[in-house]
Write an enzyme that holds these catalytic residues in place. Sequence first.
Site, PDB file in Angstrom:
ATOM      1  N   HIS A   1       0.813  -1.222   0.000  1.00 21.27           N
ATOM      2  CA  HIS A   1       0.000   0.000   0.000  1.00 21.27           C
ATOM      3  C   HIS A   1       0.850   1.279   0.000  1.00 21.27           C
ATOM      4  O   HIS A   1       0.317   2.379  -0.164  1.00 21.27           O
ATOM      5  CB  HIS A   1      -0.902   0.062   1.240  1.00 21.27           C
TER       6      HIS A   1
ATOM      7  N   ASP B   1      -2.973 -10.837  -1.671  1.00 20.84           N
ATOM      8  CA  ASP B   1      -3.475 -10.234  -0.429  1.00 20.84           C
ATOM      9  C   ASP B   1      -4.958  -9.864  -0.661  1.00 20.84           C
ATOM     10  O   ASP B   1      -5.348  -9.544  -1.783  1.00 20.84           O
ATOM     11  CB  ASP B   1      -2.650  -8.979  -0.127  1.00 20.84           C
TER      12      ASP B   1
ATOM     13  N   HIS C   1      -6.462  -7.310   0.175  1.00 23.68           N
ATOM     14  CA  HIS C   1      -6.597  -5.879  -0.138  1.00 23.68           C
ATOM     15  C   HIS C   1      -5.867  -5.554  -1.446  1.00 23.68           C
ATOM     16  O   HIS C   1      -4.855  -6.173  -1.760  1.00 23.68           O
ATOM     17  CB  HIS C   1      -6.013  -5.030   1.001  1.00 23.68           C
TER      18      HIS C   1
ATOM     19  N   ASP D   1      -4.197 -12.497   4.449  1.00 27.11           N
ATOM     20  CA  ASP D   1      -5.381 -12.025   5.172  1.00 27.11           C
ATOM     21  C   ASP D   1      -6.698 -12.415   4.490  1.00 27.11           C
ATOM     22  O   ASP D   1      -7.767 -12.056   4.957  1.00 27.11           O
ATOM     23  CB  ASP D   1      -5.322 -10.504   5.406  1.00 27.11           C
TER      24      ASP D   1
ATOM     25  N   TYR E   1      -3.278 -11.285   9.630  1.00 25.63           N
ATOM     26  CA  TYR E   1      -3.336 -10.658  10.960  1.00 25.63           C
ATOM     27  C   TYR E   1      -3.797 -11.578  12.073  1.00 25.63           C
ATOM     28  O   TYR E   1      -3.935 -11.153  13.214  1.00 25.63           O
ATOM     29  CB  TYR E   1      -4.182  -9.376  10.869  1.00 25.63           C
TER      30      TYR E   1
END
Length: 346
Positions: free
Chosen positions: A126, A163, A165, A250, A294
Amino acid sequence: MELRVGIVRDDRYFVHQTGVTHPERAARLKAVYRMLDKDFADGLIAIEPEPATLEQLELVHSPAYIRKLLRTPEREVTHLAQDTPAGTQTYVSAWLAVGGCIRAFHSLLSRRCDACVCLVRPPGHHATRKGAGGFCIFNNLGITATYAIERHGLQRILIIDWDIHHGNGLQELFYDRKEVFYLSTHYKGWYPYSGDWDEVGKGEGLGYTVNVPISKDVSDEELTSLYRKLLGPILRNYNPEMIMIAAGFDAHWRDPLGRTQVTENAFGVLTEMILELRDDVRRPPILMALEGGYDPAALAASVRQVLSALTFKGKKKPVNIPSNPRAVELAQKTVGIHKNFRVWTE
Ligand SMILES: [Zn+2]
Protein backbone atom coordinates in the site's frame (compact mmCIF):
# COMPACT_ATOMS: atom_id res chain seq x y z
CA MET A 1 13.24 -30.90 -9.56
CA GLU A 2 14.12 -30.02 -6.04
CA LEU A 3 14.08 -26.29 -5.42
CA ARG A 4 16.66 -24.30 -3.51
CA VAL A 5 14.48 -22.21 -1.25
CA GLY A 6 15.82 -19.11 0.49
CA ILE A 7 14.30 -17.52 3.53
CA VAL A 8 14.68 -14.00 4.87
CA ARG A 9 14.04 -13.80 8.59
CA ASP A 10 15.50 -11.56 11.24
CA ASP A 11 14.47 -10.71 14.78
CA ARG A 12 15.04 -7.04 13.99
CA TYR A 13 11.69 -7.15 12.19
CA PHE A 14 10.12 -7.28 15.67
CA VAL A 15 11.35 -3.85 16.78
CA HIS A 16 8.83 -1.93 14.68
CA GLN A 17 6.32 -1.31 17.48
CA THR A 18 2.77 -0.39 16.55
CA GLY A 19 1.01 -0.87 19.91
CA VAL A 20 -0.60 -3.96 21.42
CA THR A 21 -4.00 -3.48 19.81
CA HIS A 22 -2.67 -2.84 16.31
CA PRO A 23 -3.29 -5.75 13.91
CA GLU A 24 0.15 -5.40 12.28
CA ARG A 25 2.29 -6.34 15.25
CA ALA A 26 5.42 -8.35 15.92
CA ALA A 27 3.40 -11.33 17.23
CA ARG A 28 2.53 -12.13 13.61
CA LEU A 29 6.12 -12.80 12.61
CA LYS A 30 6.98 -14.43 15.93
CA ALA A 31 4.31 -17.07 15.23
CA VAL A 32 5.71 -17.63 11.74
CA TYR A 33 9.29 -17.93 13.02
CA ARG A 34 8.22 -20.45 15.70
CA MET A 35 6.61 -22.52 12.96
CA LEU A 36 9.85 -22.30 10.91
CA ASP A 37 11.92 -23.54 13.84
CA LYS A 38 9.56 -26.43 14.41
CA ASP A 39 8.78 -27.53 10.84
CA PHE A 40 11.60 -26.21 8.67
CA ALA A 41 14.62 -26.40 10.96
CA ASP A 42 16.83 -27.36 8.03
CA GLY A 43 16.63 -27.39 4.28
CA LEU A 44 16.09 -23.67 3.81
CA ILE A 45 18.86 -21.30 2.73
CA ALA A 46 19.19 -18.43 5.19
CA ILE A 47 19.48 -15.04 3.52
CA GLU A 48 20.84 -12.34 5.79
CA PRO A 49 19.06 -9.04 5.21
CA GLU A 50 20.94 -5.77 5.25
CA PRO A 51 19.41 -2.31 5.35
CA ALA A 52 18.42 -0.80 2.02
CA THR A 53 20.54 2.13 0.84
CA LEU A 54 19.11 5.62 0.39
CA GLU A 55 19.73 5.29 -3.32
CA GLN A 56 17.58 2.15 -3.44
CA LEU A 57 14.75 3.80 -1.49
CA GLU A 58 14.88 6.84 -3.76
CA LEU A 59 14.20 4.65 -6.79
CA VAL A 60 10.59 4.80 -5.59
CA HIS A 61 10.05 7.13 -2.66
CA SER A 62 10.29 10.90 -2.56
CA PRO A 63 13.24 12.44 -0.68
CA ALA A 64 10.76 14.38 1.51
CA TYR A 65 9.08 11.16 2.64
CA ILE A 66 12.40 9.46 3.33
CA ARG A 67 13.51 12.49 5.38
CA LYS A 68 10.31 12.19 7.40
CA LEU A 69 11.16 8.55 8.13
CA LEU A 70 14.69 9.50 9.14
CA ARG A 71 13.26 11.77 11.85
CA THR A 72 11.01 9.08 13.40
CA PRO A 73 13.60 7.91 16.00
CA GLU A 74 13.29 11.35 17.64
CA ARG A 75 9.68 10.83 18.74
CA GLU A 76 7.97 8.05 20.62
CA VAL A 77 5.25 7.79 17.96
CA THR A 78 4.99 9.37 14.54
CA HIS A 79 1.76 8.82 12.65
CA LEU A 80 2.93 8.32 9.07
CA ALA A 81 -0.71 7.71 8.18
CA GLN A 82 -3.78 7.41 10.35
CA ASP A 83 -3.38 3.61 10.51
CA THR A 84 0.41 3.46 10.24
CA PRO A 85 2.38 4.47 13.33
CA ALA A 86 6.16 4.50 13.56
CA GLY A 87 8.05 4.12 16.84
CA THR A 88 11.64 4.95 17.65
CA GLN A 89 12.98 1.67 16.20
CA THR A 90 10.65 1.41 13.20
CA TYR A 91 13.31 2.61 10.80
CA VAL A 92 15.41 -0.47 11.64
CA SER A 93 12.65 -2.87 10.51
CA ALA A 94 11.54 -0.73 7.57
CA TRP A 95 15.04 -0.38 6.09
CA LEU A 96 15.64 -4.12 6.57
CA ALA A 97 12.30 -5.10 5.01
CA VAL A 98 13.35 -3.50 1.73
CA GLY A 99 16.94 -4.69 2.11
CA GLY A 100 15.80 -8.26 2.79
CA CYS A 101 13.83 -8.33 -0.46
CA ILE A 102 16.78 -6.90 -2.39
CA ARG A 103 19.12 -9.52 -0.92
CA ALA A 104 16.59 -12.17 -1.90
CA PHE A 105 16.53 -10.74 -5.43
CA HIS A 106 20.33 -11.09 -5.63
CA SER A 107 20.22 -14.67 -4.42
CA LEU A 108 17.76 -15.43 -7.26
CA LEU A 109 19.80 -13.51 -9.82
CA SER A 110 22.94 -15.46 -8.92
CA ARG A 111 20.90 -18.70 -8.96
CA ARG A 112 21.89 -19.46 -5.41
CA CYS A 113 18.13 -19.89 -4.86
CA ASP A 114 15.20 -20.76 -7.12
CA ALA A 115 12.60 -19.26 -4.79
CA CYS A 116 12.87 -16.91 -1.83
CA VAL A 117 10.33 -16.19 0.86
CA CYS A 118 10.85 -12.86 2.63
CA LEU A 119 9.19 -13.00 6.04
CA VAL A 120 9.48 -9.31 6.75
CA ARG A 121 7.53 -6.45 8.28
CA PRO A 122 6.34 -3.74 7.92
CA PRO A 123 4.48 -4.83 4.77
CA GLY A 124 4.72 -2.78 1.57
CA HIS A 125 2.06 -3.02 -1.14
CA HIS A 126 0.00 0.00 0.00
CA ALA A 127 2.98 2.38 0.32
CA THR A 128 3.09 5.02 -2.41
CA ARG A 129 5.90 7.30 -3.62
CA LYS A 130 5.01 9.97 -1.15
CA GLY A 131 3.71 8.14 1.84
CA ALA A 132 2.67 5.32 4.11
CA GLY A 133 -0.74 3.72 4.42
CA GLY A 134 -2.46 0.45 5.29
CA PHE A 135 0.36 -0.43 7.74
CA CYS A 136 2.91 -0.18 4.90
CA ILE A 137 5.92 2.13 5.10
CA PHE A 138 8.22 1.41 2.16
CA ASN A 139 6.98 -0.46 -0.88
CA ASN A 140 9.28 -3.45 -0.40
CA LEU A 141 8.43 -5.26 -3.63
CA GLY A 142 7.94 -2.04 -5.60
CA ILE A 143 11.48 -0.96 -4.76
CA THR A 144 12.87 -4.42 -5.47
CA ALA A 145 11.15 -4.62 -8.87
CA THR A 146 12.29 -1.09 -9.79
CA TYR A 147 15.83 -1.95 -8.69
CA ALA A 148 15.69 -5.11 -10.80
CA ILE A 149 14.64 -3.11 -13.86
CA GLU A 150 16.82 -0.01 -13.40
CA ARG A 151 19.98 -1.61 -12.06
CA HIS A 152 19.91 -5.11 -13.49
CA GLY A 153 18.05 -4.66 -16.76
CA LEU A 154 15.08 -6.95 -16.15
CA GLN A 155 12.33 -6.31 -18.67
CA ARG A 156 9.43 -8.48 -17.57
CA ILE A 157 8.46 -9.00 -13.94
CA LEU A 158 5.11 -10.54 -13.06
CA ILE A 159 3.75 -9.42 -9.69
CA ILE A 160 0.94 -11.57 -8.31
CA ASP A 161 -0.83 -9.89 -5.39
CA TRP A 162 -3.09 -12.35 -3.57
CA ASP A 163 -3.48 -10.23 -0.43
CA ILE A 164 -7.20 -9.63 0.21
CA HIS A 165 -6.60 -5.88 -0.14
CA HIS A 166 -5.72 -4.16 -3.39
CA GLY A 167 -2.05 -3.21 -3.67
CA ASN A 168 -2.69 0.40 -4.64
CA GLY A 169 0.96 1.34 -4.10
CA LEU A 170 2.26 -1.38 -6.41
CA GLN A 171 -0.35 -0.57 -9.03
CA GLU A 172 0.49 3.13 -8.97
CA LEU A 173 4.24 2.55 -9.34
CA PHE A 174 3.92 0.46 -12.48
CA TYR A 175 0.64 1.70 -13.98
CA ASP A 176 2.29 3.11 -17.09
CA ARG A 177 5.12 0.57 -17.43
CA LYS A 178 5.11 -2.77 -19.16
CA GLU A 179 8.22 -4.01 -17.39
CA VAL A 180 5.91 -5.03 -14.56
CA PHE A 181 2.70 -6.98 -15.09
CA TYR A 182 0.55 -6.51 -12.01
CA LEU A 183 -2.21 -9.03 -11.24
CA SER A 184 -4.31 -8.52 -8.12
CA THR A 185 -7.30 -10.32 -6.62
CA HIS A 186 -8.93 -8.48 -3.76
CA TYR A 187 -12.19 -7.56 -2.12
CA LYS A 188 -13.10 -4.12 -3.39
CA GLY A 189 -15.37 -2.96 -0.57
CA TRP A 190 -12.43 -2.58 1.82
CA TYR A 191 -9.35 -0.44 2.16
CA PRO A 192 -7.92 1.04 -0.07
CA TYR A 193 -11.13 0.93 -2.21
CA SER A 194 -9.16 0.89 -5.47
CA GLY A 195 -8.60 -1.95 -7.93
CA ASP A 196 -11.74 -1.88 -10.02
CA TRP A 197 -12.07 -3.84 -13.27
CA ASP A 198 -11.44 -0.80 -15.43
CA GLU A 199 -8.08 -0.03 -13.82
CA VAL A 200 -6.02 -1.64 -16.58
CA GLY A 201 -2.87 0.48 -16.86
CA LYS A 202 -2.17 3.37 -19.22
CA GLY A 203 0.28 4.45 -21.93
CA GLU A 204 3.00 1.83 -22.39
CA GLY A 205 1.48 -0.05 -19.48
CA LEU A 206 -2.00 -0.35 -20.95
CA GLY A 207 -3.19 -3.91 -20.41
CA TYR A 208 -0.37 -4.76 -17.98
CA THR A 209 -2.47 -4.16 -14.86
CA VAL A 210 -5.17 -6.74 -14.19
CA ASN A 211 -7.58 -6.24 -11.32
CA VAL A 212 -10.07 -8.91 -10.36
CA PRO A 213 -12.39 -7.84 -7.55
CA ILE A 214 -13.64 -10.93 -5.73
CA SER A 215 -16.50 -11.42 -3.32
CA LYS A 216 -16.16 -11.60 0.43
CA ASP A 217 -17.33 -15.21 0.58
CA VAL A 218 -14.63 -16.43 -1.82
CA SER A 219 -13.64 -20.06 -1.17
CA ASP A 220 -10.51 -22.14 -1.79
CA GLU A 221 -12.14 -23.64 -4.87
CA GLU A 222 -13.10 -20.29 -6.36
CA LEU A 223 -9.76 -18.62 -5.67
CA THR A 224 -7.56 -21.45 -6.93
CA SER A 225 -9.77 -22.04 -9.98
CA LEU A 226 -9.66 -18.32 -10.82
CA TYR A 227 -5.85 -18.23 -10.68
CA ARG A 228 -5.68 -21.42 -12.72
CA LYS A 229 -7.66 -19.76 -15.50
CA LEU A 230 -5.71 -16.49 -15.50
CA LEU A 231 -2.14 -17.47 -14.75
CA GLY A 232 -1.66 -19.93 -17.61
CA PRO A 233 -2.25 -17.38 -20.39
CA ILE A 234 -0.49 -14.60 -18.45
CA LEU A 235 2.67 -16.65 -17.95
CA ARG A 236 2.69 -18.00 -21.51
CA ASN A 237 2.18 -14.62 -23.15
CA TYR A 238 4.08 -12.31 -20.82
CA ASN A 239 6.89 -14.82 -20.28
CA PRO A 240 8.24 -13.17 -17.11
CA GLU A 241 11.91 -13.27 -16.15
CA MET A 242 10.92 -13.26 -12.50
CA ILE A 243 7.72 -13.80 -10.53
CA MET A 244 7.19 -11.68 -7.45
CA ILE A 245 4.35 -12.45 -5.09
CA ALA A 246 2.82 -9.86 -2.77
CA ALA A 247 1.97 -12.63 -0.36
CA GLY A 248 -0.67 -11.42 2.02
CA PHE A 249 -2.49 -14.13 3.91
CA ASP A 250 -5.38 -12.03 5.17
CA ALA A 251 -7.83 -13.78 2.85
CA HIS A 252 -7.79 -16.55 5.51
CA TRP A 253 -11.20 -17.18 7.13
CA ARG A 254 -9.76 -16.63 10.59
CA ASP A 255 -8.20 -13.31 9.73
CA PRO A 256 -9.74 -10.42 11.67
CA LEU A 257 -9.48 -8.12 8.62
CA GLY A 258 -10.18 -10.67 5.90
CA ARG A 259 -13.04 -12.96 6.93
CA THR A 260 -13.52 -14.81 3.65
CA GLN A 261 -13.99 -18.60 3.35
CA VAL A 262 -10.39 -19.28 2.33
CA THR A 263 -8.24 -21.74 4.31
CA GLU A 264 -4.46 -22.11 4.47
CA ASN A 265 -4.71 -24.95 1.92
CA ALA A 266 -5.47 -22.48 -0.86
CA PHE A 267 -2.05 -20.86 -0.47
CA GLY A 268 -0.31 -24.23 -0.78
CA VAL A 269 -2.32 -25.03 -3.92
CA LEU A 270 -1.60 -21.59 -5.42
CA THR A 271 2.12 -22.12 -4.82
CA GLU A 272 2.05 -25.61 -6.39
CA MET A 273 0.14 -24.20 -9.34
CA ILE A 274 2.66 -21.42 -9.90
CA LEU A 275 5.50 -23.95 -9.75
CA GLU A 276 3.75 -26.15 -12.27
CA LEU A 277 2.90 -23.32 -14.67
CA ARG A 278 6.37 -21.85 -14.55
CA ASP A 279 7.73 -25.15 -15.89
CA ASP A 280 5.94 -24.33 -19.17
CA VAL A 281 7.86 -21.07 -19.51
CA ARG A 282 11.51 -20.64 -18.64
CA ARG A 283 11.18 -21.43 -14.93
CA PRO A 284 11.40 -17.84 -13.72
CA PRO A 285 12.61 -17.58 -10.12
CA ILE A 286 10.08 -16.65 -7.47
CA LEU A 287 10.41 -13.88 -4.91
CA MET A 288 7.69 -13.85 -2.31
CA ALA A 289 7.31 -11.06 0.25
CA LEU A 290 4.95 -11.10 3.18
CA GLU A 291 2.19 -8.49 3.10
CA GLY A 292 -0.93 -8.87 5.29
CA GLY A 293 -2.13 -11.70 7.53
CA TYR A 294 -3.34 -10.66 10.96
CA ASP A 295 -4.26 -13.84 12.80
CA PRO A 296 -0.83 -15.11 13.88
CA ALA A 297 -1.83 -18.81 13.94
CA ALA A 298 -3.61 -18.64 10.57
CA LEU A 299 -0.66 -16.73 9.12
CA ALA A 300 1.84 -19.33 10.35
CA ALA A 301 -0.35 -22.17 9.01
CA SER A 302 -0.59 -20.43 5.61
CA VAL A 303 3.17 -19.83 5.33
CA ARG A 304 3.69 -23.49 6.30
CA GLN A 305 1.55 -24.55 3.29
CA VAL A 306 3.56 -22.31 0.96
CA LEU A 307 6.88 -23.63 2.23
CA SER A 308 5.67 -27.23 2.11
CA ALA A 309 4.81 -26.74 -1.55
CA LEU A 310 8.17 -25.07 -2.31
CA THR A 311 10.27 -27.64 -0.47
CA PHE A 312 8.32 -30.73 -1.60
CA LYS A 313 10.68 -33.53 -2.53
CA GLY A 314 9.70 -36.35 -4.81
CA LYS A 315 7.64 -36.62 -7.93
CA LYS A 316 5.02 -33.91 -8.22
CA LYS A 317 1.53 -34.91 -9.19
CA PRO A 318 -0.30 -32.53 -11.54
CA VAL A 319 -2.28 -30.05 -9.48
CA ASN A 320 -5.93 -30.95 -9.74
CA ILE A 321 -8.19 -27.91 -9.52
CA PRO A 322 -11.85 -28.44 -10.31
CA SER A 323 -13.42 -25.69 -12.36
CA ASN A 324 -15.59 -23.45 -10.24
CA PRO A 325 -18.61 -21.70 -11.84
CA ARG A 326 -18.01 -18.35 -10.13
CA ALA A 327 -14.32 -18.46 -11.07
CA VAL A 328 -15.27 -19.18 -14.69
CA GLU A 329 -17.51 -16.12 -14.68
CA LEU A 330 -14.80 -13.91 -13.17
CA ALA A 331 -12.17 -15.17 -15.59
CA GLN A 332 -14.48 -14.59 -18.57
CA LYS A 333 -15.20 -11.06 -17.42
CA THR A 334 -11.46 -10.40 -16.99
CA VAL A 335 -10.66 -11.72 -20.45
CA GLY A 336 -13.55 -9.69 -21.89
CA ILE A 337 -12.08 -6.48 -20.50
CA HIS A 338 -8.52 -7.29 -21.49
CA LYS A 339 -8.84 -8.86 -24.90
CA ASN A 340 -8.67 -5.51 -26.71
CA PHE A 341 -5.18 -4.83 -25.33
CA ARG A 342 -3.81 -8.15 -26.66
CA VAL A 343 -1.23 -8.41 -23.93
CA TRP A 344 -2.00 -11.85 -22.53
CA THR A 345 -5.43 -13.01 -23.67
CA GLU A 346 -5.47 -15.86 -26.19
ZN1 LIG B 1 -4.10 -7.01 3.24
